[in-house]
Design a protein around this motif. Structure first.
Motif, short mmCIF file in Angstrom:
data_model
loop_
_atom_site.label_atom_id
_atom_site.label_comp_id
_atom_site.label_asym_id
_atom_site.label_seq_id
_atom_site.Cartn_x
_atom_site.Cartn_y
_atom_site.Cartn_z
N LYS A 1 21.60 -54.19 55.58
CA LYS A 1 22.65 -54.48 56.56
C LYS A 1 23.64 -55.49 56.00
O LYS A 1 24.84 -55.42 56.26
CB LYS A 1 22.07 -55.04 57.85
CG LYS A 1 20.96 -54.22 58.44
CD LYS A 1 20.58 -54.73 59.82
CE LYS A 1 20.11 -56.17 59.82
NZ LYS A 1 18.88 -56.37 59.07
N SER A 2 23.11 -56.45 55.22
CA SER A 2 24.01 -57.47 54.68
C SER A 2 25.05 -56.86 53.77
O SER A 2 26.16 -57.40 53.63
CB SER A 2 23.22 -58.51 53.91
OG SER A 2 22.24 -59.07 54.73
N LEU A 3 24.71 -55.76 53.16
CA LEU A 3 25.68 -55.10 52.29
C LEU A 3 26.88 -54.63 53.08
O LEU A 3 28.00 -54.55 52.55
CB LEU A 3 25.04 -53.91 51.58
CG LEU A 3 24.12 -54.28 50.43
CD1 LEU A 3 23.44 -53.04 49.91
CD2 LEU A 3 24.91 -54.95 49.34
N LEU A 4 26.65 -54.32 54.33
CA LEU A 4 27.77 -53.91 55.17
C LEU A 4 28.75 -55.07 55.30
O LEU A 4 29.96 -54.91 55.17
CB LEU A 4 27.26 -53.48 56.54
CG LEU A 4 28.34 -53.15 57.57
CD1 LEU A 4 29.19 -52.00 57.07
CD2 LEU A 4 27.72 -52.80 58.91
N ALA A 5 28.19 -56.26 55.55
CA ALA A 5 29.05 -57.44 55.65
C ALA A 5 29.84 -57.62 54.37
O ALA A 5 31.04 -57.86 54.38
CB ALA A 5 28.20 -58.67 55.95
N ASP A 6 29.15 -57.51 53.26
CA ASP A 6 29.82 -57.67 51.97
C ASP A 6 30.93 -56.66 51.80
O ASP A 6 32.01 -56.96 51.29
CB ASP A 6 28.81 -57.51 50.83
CG ASP A 6 27.84 -58.67 50.76
OD1 ASP A 6 26.84 -58.54 50.05
OD2 ASP A 6 28.09 -59.69 51.42
N LEU B 1 33.48 -57.86 49.03
CA LEU B 1 32.70 -58.49 47.96
C LEU B 1 31.70 -57.48 47.43
O LEU B 1 30.85 -57.02 48.16
CB LEU B 1 31.94 -59.70 48.50
CG LEU B 1 32.77 -60.86 49.03
CD1 LEU B 1 31.86 -61.87 49.70
CD2 LEU B 1 33.53 -61.50 47.89
N TYR B 2 31.83 -57.15 46.17
CA TYR B 2 30.92 -56.14 45.64
C TYR B 2 30.17 -56.66 44.43
O TYR B 2 30.73 -57.36 43.61
CB TYR B 2 31.71 -54.89 45.23
CG TYR B 2 32.59 -54.36 46.33
CD1 TYR B 2 33.97 -54.43 46.22
CD2 TYR B 2 32.05 -53.81 47.48
CE1 TYR B 2 34.78 -53.95 47.23
CE2 TYR B 2 32.86 -53.33 48.49
CZ TYR B 2 34.23 -53.41 48.36
OH TYR B 2 35.03 -52.94 49.36
N ARG C 1 40.67 -62.97 63.34
CA ARG C 1 40.61 -61.99 64.43
C ARG C 1 39.20 -61.42 64.53
O ARG C 1 38.74 -61.06 65.60
CB ARG C 1 41.58 -60.86 64.14
CG ARG C 1 43.00 -61.36 63.84
CD ARG C 1 43.84 -61.27 65.06
NE ARG C 1 43.88 -59.90 65.56
CZ ARG C 1 44.63 -58.92 65.04
NH1 ARG C 1 45.43 -59.18 64.02
NH2 ARG C 1 44.59 -57.72 65.53
N LEU C 2 38.53 -61.35 63.40
CA LEU C 2 37.20 -60.74 63.38
C LEU C 2 36.22 -61.70 62.73
O LEU C 2 36.51 -62.28 61.69
CB LEU C 2 37.23 -59.42 62.60
CG LEU C 2 35.89 -58.73 62.36
CD1 LEU C 2 35.36 -58.12 63.65
CD2 LEU C 2 36.02 -57.66 61.29
N ILE C 3 35.07 -61.86 63.34
CA ILE C 3 34.01 -62.66 62.74
C ILE C 3 32.86 -61.75 62.36
O ILE C 3 32.42 -60.93 63.15
CB ILE C 3 33.50 -63.74 63.71
CG1 ILE C 3 34.49 -64.89 63.80
CG2 ILE C 3 32.16 -64.29 63.25
CD1 ILE C 3 33.99 -66.04 64.62
N VAL C 4 32.39 -61.91 61.13
CA VAL C 4 31.19 -61.20 60.71
C VAL C 4 30.09 -62.23 60.59
O VAL C 4 30.19 -63.17 59.81
CB VAL C 4 31.41 -60.51 59.34
CG1 VAL C 4 30.13 -59.79 58.91
CG2 VAL C 4 32.56 -59.53 59.43
N ALA C 5 29.05 -62.10 61.40
CA ALA C 5 27.97 -63.08 61.39
C ALA C 5 26.70 -62.41 60.88
O ALA C 5 26.21 -61.46 61.49
CB ALA C 5 27.76 -63.64 62.80
N ASP C 6 26.19 -62.91 59.76
CA ASP C 6 25.01 -62.30 59.15
C ASP C 6 23.78 -63.12 59.48
O ASP C 6 23.59 -64.21 58.97
CB ASP C 6 25.21 -62.24 57.64
CG ASP C 6 24.13 -61.41 56.97
OD1 ASP C 6 24.20 -61.24 55.75
OD2 ASP C 6 23.22 -60.93 57.68
#
Lengths: 679, 206, 310
Positions: free
Chosen positions: C94-99, C104-105, C212-217
């Protein structure tokens, strides 16, 4: 107790602790020097007076000289006398120079310190720069260039570099004087700054080269670690570019390890200066050490050993203190600790001990032979791959492809092949050398001093001996000697390292102190002492090299075993009823083995270089058994005669052999380390 | 001293402090009877993990002792209290295959493995070739294969997805019932505690 | 380059969106709204695989490099004003989705798919522009902060010029005050922060540039329930103020508490995207695994089916 009070208390305790350690170290070092000199079978009278004079001397004269040189006086009495006078401020009289030790040291210390200082600063600055450039551009051409350059440099013996520099810049081009620290024949009053400067330039440059490779490689590794850390990843997520990250986070986090490294390099640089001073006839402490060592001049030797130990100790202490001041976790954490709050500071402080920081020893290849294969290697696919990540590549994509794989490193088979090839070449060298040993010693004056040609690709020397055969034979001797010494050393390292880790805190304290002691004195000085104590020659060199190399590996072994011992999986095995023997065989040995093997293979080049150095200095093998160091040392006498091939080819051969070992060690490490085995 | 023939896992007057001086427990006592499922609750950072390790014999308390059926925890031999930790990657030797890791516990019945959903092809792998969830299943299997009298589970199912977590807990509960074992566990989920625990122990703040 | 409003998307967005109508493979929640007529974040057919040595090959040297797929054909969207939670097992990718959303790759990653932000199609370069500014990341713990830099300075980030530096400093102070952090916290180092303080500092660092968007891992690892809920309350406030939140977590109970919509992640892809209310009644869940998930909740009796676990 107030926090202020607690803090002051801590500082006082720490200072006392350090003073005690220092004094104990000084005692130990000086005693060891006396012990080794006294134990030597070499007769100092014969050594210093010369064969001819000795033969014609009267009995009475010989007895008088014997008394002068301390022959026949029991060790303890000699040492006690010296100690007594030291405590009164008199460091004794140098037997060789026939002057007070203080005076001799004083004259030469200034020269040495200038040389050391310049080289220390230059190698630090240059090393840092190169390391940063390499680390930021990991796996791209700047990195490859820097790494290649450093690998070659690290395989190059200091004294050979000096020889070549002397040959090229002083003899050929005439840009710089041929050694010494001031022009010969000029009175002291007439010596100008320019004179002094021109004499110091070449030795300083050569000495700097030694330190640069080490520091650059280590710095690169640290920077790579930093760039792979979680906080750098987060900084990227906040939109910072790579250079912004390096400036903002990289340098700050690099500062502490770089500082530690810099202060730790003092020992290496001092050792290097001994060789450089010898090559350039530069009248410093190093050269004095050799003179004293070759002649059995115990008081002077003790004085120099103590001074060098002081330098190294001082460096480590400074590094530790600076660490405590600069790292906020220690600075602030220490105070909190006293007040009873959680102590993260403890880990930070423990990891800051300079001695521990030196564990990644084979800095020559500089890729963390001391690093632990992570017991906590996270199993998910994501993490195991993350360990191998490097700088993010911002790329444009075509169509729906957002990112294409960038690096496809050499596969395992290729790496293993590299290892096998290096090993085979080395075996070939040894065998060839042994086969050609006759040819190497056959003299033919009709063929003397030939420049390289078809019949003699490496030329011939002044006795008409073929240099190619001589080189191979010498190389073979050096390699075998280095190998044997390294193997013996590693056995000692395993025994002592394991004992320190497993036999309880008292044994650990003693062995750790012993390691500190041995690492407090620069390798070369120790080698000189041991070699002398054993009467020089083959055994002197072999044992000397064996004894000086175990501390580093022992540290690695100890650290690994300790970590294994304290790990959860060993605890789990115990709770399942497994005996200590079972755990040792099934868990500890496999755990330690990889790092041990890698450390061992990387020890070979060190051993060989040191062995070459000490034979170069004149402590080594008899001329009938030409080791590379001897060959190169002899070539020094012919520098000005234009017979450049006497020094160049053997040196290149030595560098090549060392690089083969480095390549083998690197390949092995790549295959074994679970992190990189995924690349 | 044997305290009658009462079967239980007992922690008596445990005191523990970090080497910096911070005191964790002072005179803590608790008892677990076989068949009970005890949930340990305490605020974050209170040292539940440390207590679990003390109960399983991984740590020695500064004072007090842990007793099983009246006798202290044995120093040698199979310990009747087994621990399932929070981080499976630390509990497994990175150089061992899963097969050899299970062999250390003794005979591992195949129902144990299939009940936990362990696939046979995973047995040849090493720790770094498995995901956290897969590895943890092996750790649980190993603990159960030891046939312990008491199990200590320190947030052991945090890395599972809800479905796996449910299956594993169901299996654990059944296993404990069948073998009459006691269970001590730590969890942050109130619903889980509600469903699994027979008794909850609150560790007060000090 | 990437600033063209995709024709496909525009035509597509012209459909009217009903409250609970099935569209774009997902159902909507009450608070989901399509500002300007499109999703705030839309990911379509994302595939991430890595080139690595085959882990199943036992012979060390015969192991070949192969492409191991971690995420395949994943589609997900986040609306302005909502919290979208992705729920799946730890370490499942799932964290790869955030990346991927941040651009970030890993160097040996093969990534393909399409990502739209605010109706504009993105590529790696444009995502790089957005991250830290319009799309902000809230990490897990203080381990993600530079241990040698004071937190105030870290929260403020890098300024472009003196005026920007002023603005950032003010914003940082305002945020600290808003979250109840004393002014002294500015001068502390990460190791001095307690768990609760750390959480708020990390959130503040994400909000400095008004994203505008927060990604919380995984923002609540190992936290007590009430601390965790408080962490999510702050995210809730952000969403209510009009922002979007992509919450990645393995803790489904937590997600059910605070999210508007839930995406179930399994085997490298999202098998279902649905409003959180659907979890009150399993018949509203379409995918069998989602229903299993429901049954797995302790409150529902651990009543999952018996067969071998996947």
């Amino acid at each position: 107790m107030s926090i202020r009070g607690a803090g002051r208390n801590f500082v006082v305790r720490y200072a006392l602790e350090q003073i005690v350690r220092f004094v104990a170290l000084m005692f130990a070092v000086s005693f060891v020097v006396f012990a080794l000199v006294s134990a030597s079978p070499i007769d100092p009278v014969q050594m210093n007076v010369g064969q001819a004079a000795y033969m014609t001397m009267s009995e009475a004269k010989r007895a008088q000289l014997a008394q002068y040189w301390g022959v026949g006086t029991p060790l303890l009495e000699r040492y006690a006398n010296w100690l007594a006078s030291v405590l009164q401020g008199d460091w004794g009289t140098s037997l060789r120079f026939n002057a007070p030790v203080m005076e001799v040291l004083g004259n030469r210390a200034a020269n040495s310190l200038a040389l050391l200082g310049i080289a220390w600063v230059a190698s630090g600055v240059l090393g840092l720069l190169l390391g940063v450039v390499a680390g930021v551009n990991r796996d791209r051409w700047p990195d490859r260039l820097v790494k290649g350059y450093c690998f070659v440099l690290a395989a190059t013996p200091t004294f050979w570099l000096g020889l070549v520099a002397l040959m090229v810049f002083s003899v050929w081009l005439g840009w710089f004087p041929l050694g010494f620290s001031v022009p010969l024949g000029k009175s002291a009053a007439d010596v100008t700054l320019l004179d002094t400067a021109s004499h110091i330039v070449l030795p300083a440059i050569v000495l700097s080269f030694v330190g640069v490779a080490n520091i650059a490689l280590h710095t690169r590794e640290k920077l790579v670690d930093i760039l792979e850390s979680d906080y750098v990843k987060f900084a990227r997520a906040r939109g910072l570019s790579t250079w912004q990250i390096v400036r903002r986070h990289g340098m700050r986090n690099l500062l502490l390890p770089a500082m530690t490294l810099q202060f730790a390099s003092i020992s290496e640089i001092f050792g290097g200066s001994v060789l450089v001073e010898q090559v350039f006839s530069y009248p410093g402490l190093g050269q004095a050490a050799i003179t004293a060592g070759l002649g059995g001049d115990a008081p002077l030797l003790a004085g120099i050993a103590v001074v060098s130990a002081m330098l190294v100790f001082g460096g480590n202490l400074t590094a530790n203190i600076l660490y405590g001041v600069v790292d906020p976790r220690i600075r602030r954490g220490q105070m909190r600790e006293r007040a009873g709050r959680p102590r993260i500071a403890r880990e930070a402080r423990d990891s800051a001990r300079v001695e521990e920081a030196l564990v990644p020893m084979p800095a020559m290849v500089g890729t963390g032979a001391g690093q632990v294969p992570s017991a906590g290697a996270l199993p998910s696919v994501r993490r195991s791959v993350a360990q191998t990540s490097s700088a993010v590549r911002e790329s444009l994509q075509l169509g729906t492809l957002l990112h294409a794989p960038r690096r496809r490193g050499a596969n395992r088979v290729a790496t293993f092949a590299k290892f096998v090839v290096a090993a085979i070449l080395l075996v070939f060298v040894v065998i060839a050398g042994m086969a050609l040993s006759d040819m190497a010693t056959t003299t033919d004056f009709s063929l003397k001093s030939l420049a390289p040609c078809l019949a003699h690709p490496f030329g011939t020397d002044w006795m008409g001996r073929d240099m190619l055969a001589r080189t191979l034979s010498g190389l073979s001797t050096s390699v075998v000697l280095g190998l044997v010494a390294a193997c013996v050393s590693s056995v000692i390292a395993v025994i002592l390292g394991a004992a320190a880790a497993l036999c309880g805190p008292k044994v650990d304290a003693v062995i750790s102190w012993l390691i500190d002691l041995m690492m407090g004195v620069p390798h070369i000085v120790l080698l000189v002492l041991i070699s002398y104590a054993l009467g020089k020659g083959f055994w002197g060199v072999a044992v000397g090299v064996a004894i000086t190399h175990w501390p580093n590996l022992a540290r690695v072994v100890r650290a690994e075993i300790l970590q294994c011992k304290q790990s959860d999986f060993v605890m789990a095995a115990r709770r399942m009823g497994k005996s200590s023997a079972y755990i040792a065989i099934h868990h500890m040995v496999p755990f330690v083995l990889p790092q041990f093997v890698v450390g061992l293979v990387l020890m070979f080049p060190h051993a060989i270089l040191h062995e070459a150095s000490i034979t170069f200095l004149g402590f080594g093998l008899p001329p009938e058994m030409p080791a590379i160091g001897v060959i190169l040392s002899e070539s020094m006498g012919y520098l000005t005669t234009g017979m450049w091939w006497l020094a160049v080819f053997p040196g290149i051969a030595l560098v090549a052999a060392v690089m083969l070992f480095d390549a083998a060690g690197e390949s092995l490490r790549k295959l074994i380390d679970p992190h990189t085995s995924q690349e | 001293m044997r305290k009658g023939m009462q079967k239980m896992l007992e922690a008596k007057d445990i005191s523990f402090a970090y080497s910096g001086g911070r005191v964790l427990y002072d005179g803590l006592s608790l008892q677990i009877a076989p068949g009970e499922r005890i949930a340990l609750c305490a605020p974050s950072g209170f040292g539940k993990t440390t207590l679990c390790r003390i109960l399983a014999g991984y740590l020695k308390p500064a004072a007090g002792s842990v007793m099983v059926d009246g006798s202290p925890l044995p120093l040698r031999g199979m310990c009747p209290v087994q621990l399932i930790g929070q981080h499976p990657e630390n509990m497994v030797d990175p150089r061992q295959t899963m097969d050899s890791m299970l062999a250390e516990a003794g005979d591992t019945p195949s129902e144990l493995l299939s009940g936990l959903g362990i696939r046979p092809e995973w047995r040849r792998r090493h720790a770094h070739e498995l995901s956290g969830g897969e590895l943890q299943r092996f750790c649980i299997a190993r603990a159960l294969a030891c046939a312990p009298r008491y199990l200590v589970a320190d947030e052991s199912t945090a890395m599972f997805d809800a479905v796996t977590q449910a299956r594993v807990w169901r299996f654990l509960m059944r296993w404990c019932e069948k073998n009459g074992a006691g269970l001590v566990f730590v969890s942050h989920s109130p619903e889980l505690i509600d469903h699994v625990a027979t008794r909850t122990i609150m560790l007060g703040a000090r | 380059m990437a600033n063209v409003k995709d024709e496909h998307l525009l035509a597509h967005e012209a459909h009217k969106h009903g409250d609970a109508s099935m569209h774009h493979h997902h159902s909507h929640a009450m608070s989901s709204h399509h500002a300007h007529g499109h999703h705030l974040l839309q990911v379509e057919d994302l595939c991430v695989s890595f080139s690595m040595y085959d882990p199943d090959e036992t012979h060390f040297f015969r192991a070949r490099k192969k492409d191991v797929s971690v995420i395949s054909d994943l589609s997900i969207s986040v609306h302005a004003g909502e919290i979208m939670a992705i729920v799946g097992a730890s370490g499942s990718g799932k964290s790869l989705l955030a990346d991927s959303v941040l651009g970030l790759y890993e160097p040996n990653a093969i990534v393909s798919g399409t990502i739209w932000f605010d109706g504009v199609r993105q590529d790696a370069a444009s995502l790089a522009q957005l991250r830290g500014r319009e799309i902000a990341f809230v990490p897990q713990s203080v381990a993600n902060l530079d241990p040698l830099m004071k937190v105030g300075r870290q929260v403020r980030g890098v300024a472009r010029d003196a005026a920007d530096a002023e603005r950032r400093a003010e914003r940082q102070r305002a945020l600290f005050e808003h979250y109840g952090l004393a002014p002294e916290v500015e001068d502390m180092y990460p190791f001095e922060l307690s768990g609760g303080m750390a959480r708020r500092v990390l959130l503040a660092s994400a909000l400095v540039e008004s994203p505008r968007l927060i990604v919380a891992d995984e923002p609540t690892p190992g936290l007590d329930l009430d601390l965790a809920v408080r962490a999510l309350d702050d995210l809730r406030a952000f969403a209510d103020a009009g922002g979007g939140v992509l919450l990645i977590t393995h803790d489904i109970e937590l997600a059910l508490r605070v999210a508007d919509r839930i995406a179930v992640f399994k085997d490298g892809t999202v098998i279902e995207e649905t409003a959180v209310e659907s979890f009150d009644d399993p018949s509203q869940l379409r995918h069998p695994f989602s229903r299993e998930l429901w049954r797995a909740l302790p409150g529902n009796g651990f009543s999952v089916s018996e067969e071998a676990i996947g």
